[in-house]
Scaffold this active site. Structure first.
Site, PDB file in Angstrom:
ATOM      1  CE1 TYR A  85      13.789 -39.924 -24.315  1.00 42.34           C
ATOM      2  CE2 TYR A  85      11.164 -39.323 -24.738  1.00 42.34           C
ATOM      3  CZ  TYR A  85      12.386 -40.319 -23.949  1.00 42.34           C
ATOM      4  OH  TYR A  85      12.388 -40.201 -22.364  1.00 42.34           O
ATOM      5  CG  ASP A  92      16.353 -36.885 -21.835  1.00 39.30           C
ATOM      6  OD1 ASP A  92      17.347 -37.873 -21.897  1.00 39.30           O
ATOM      7  OD2 ASP A  92      15.450 -36.909 -21.028  1.00 39.30           O
ATOM      8  CD  GLU A 105       8.837 -41.298 -22.546  1.00 42.34           C
ATOM      9  OE1 GLU A 105       9.099 -40.554 -23.100  1.00 42.34           O
ATOM     10  OE2 GLU A 105       8.974 -42.065 -21.442  1.00 42.34           O
TER      11      GLU A 105
END
Length: 296
Positions: A125, A143, A42
């Site tokens: 996020y 996102d 990520e």
């Protein structure tokens, strides 16, 4: 704003079924990927194409397979291993996060969004994505791709706002499937739909599994009329200069004299400004004799 689609259940089923057959075989989606591997993916994938991320992700996991292993590395080795992924401060934040995980969580990646957000460099996020994808937490993961998919499907707008809004957060929460298992997969499925089909510039609506449920298509695909996000140029910017200086330092086996950096970026004032900013960011260490190196 349009109301939510009347049949969210049908929307969920179709997108989830589509994802089951169309998702990309990314290495961090393979069974057995650890929460640490999910966190790495990520952070590395932020503003970076996944094709560039995959080989670096594998190299990091081979070299530093746990947060404890990464925490024991030197910042310079971490920045060097980051390679050309861009935004190298992310590498330092990952290193700091690994240290925090060793100190606060016994060397494990925490499981809740709140604990994840407390780690260095982890924002809303990333915290939601790791909690969802690594620990099956049924939380919204929002996102850029998900935002675009949701505003098109449910609001009838061509694009999301330049920055995440409260309305978009509420929209993502309202669109979350009720069943926990579906909610966990929904985030990555909507993300994949935005990356592969519902793209920003040339959406392939004829390939979309929910085209007939899309409020934007029903409205005739009107053009975006909201505020425009400014695009950043690259040539000649401080970002390009910093990247050129970092490339020299990454490739050098030891300290680099200032003259060598001058060859990498001849504009003296800009070079000095960028070199100073790299030192302030902790990415570069100045040494005696007008030499520089990655942090020890």
């Amino acid at each position: 704003m349009h109301a939510l689609a009347p049949d969210l259940g049908a929307l969920h089923r179709r997108v989830l079924d589509w994802y089951a057959g169309a998702s990309r075989p990314l290495p961090w989606r393979e069974p057995g990927t650890t929460p640490y591997g999910v966190l790495l993916s990520e952070v590395m994938s932020q503003q970076t194409p996944v094709a560039r991320v995959a080989p670096i992700w594998r190299e990091w996991l081979e070299r530093w397979p746990t947060p404890a292993a990464l925490a024991a590395a030197s910042p310079g080795d971490v920045v060097r291993a980051w390679g050309r992924l861009g935004y190298p401060r992310r590498a330092l934040r990952l290193h700091e996060a690994a240290i925090a995980m060793v100190q606060r969580h016994g060397g494990e990646v925490p499981s809740t969004p709140e604990e994840l957000r407390a780690l260095p460099g982890v924002g809303d996020y990333t915290a939601s994505a790791v909690a969802c994808f690594a620990y099956d937490a049924p939380v919204p993961v929002v996102d850029t791709n998900v935002r675009r998919v949701l505003v098109r499907l449910l609001d009838g707008e061509a694009q999301a706002a330049p920055a995440l809004t409260r309305h978009e957060r509420d929209l993502a929460l309202a669109a979350l499937p009720v069943a926990d298992a579906d909610a966990v997969t929904w985030g990555v499925a909507a993300m994949e739909l935005g990356a592969l089909v519902c793209t920003a510039r040339t959406p392939r609506c004829e390939e979309c599994p929910v085209e007939d449920l899309c409020a934007w298509r029903a409205a005739g695909s009107p053009p975006y009329a909201g505020p425009v996000k400014r695009t950043q140029r690259w040539e000649g910017t401080d970002r390009q200069a910093r990247g050129a200086l970092m490339a020299v330092l990454r490739e050098a086996p030891g300290p680099v004299p200032a003259e060598r950096l001058a060859l990498a970026w001849p504009q003296e004032a800009q070079r000095d400004r960028c070199l100073h900013s790299l030192v302030v960011d902790g990415l570069v260490e100045p040494l005696d004799g007008d030499r520089y190196r990655l942090p020890a």
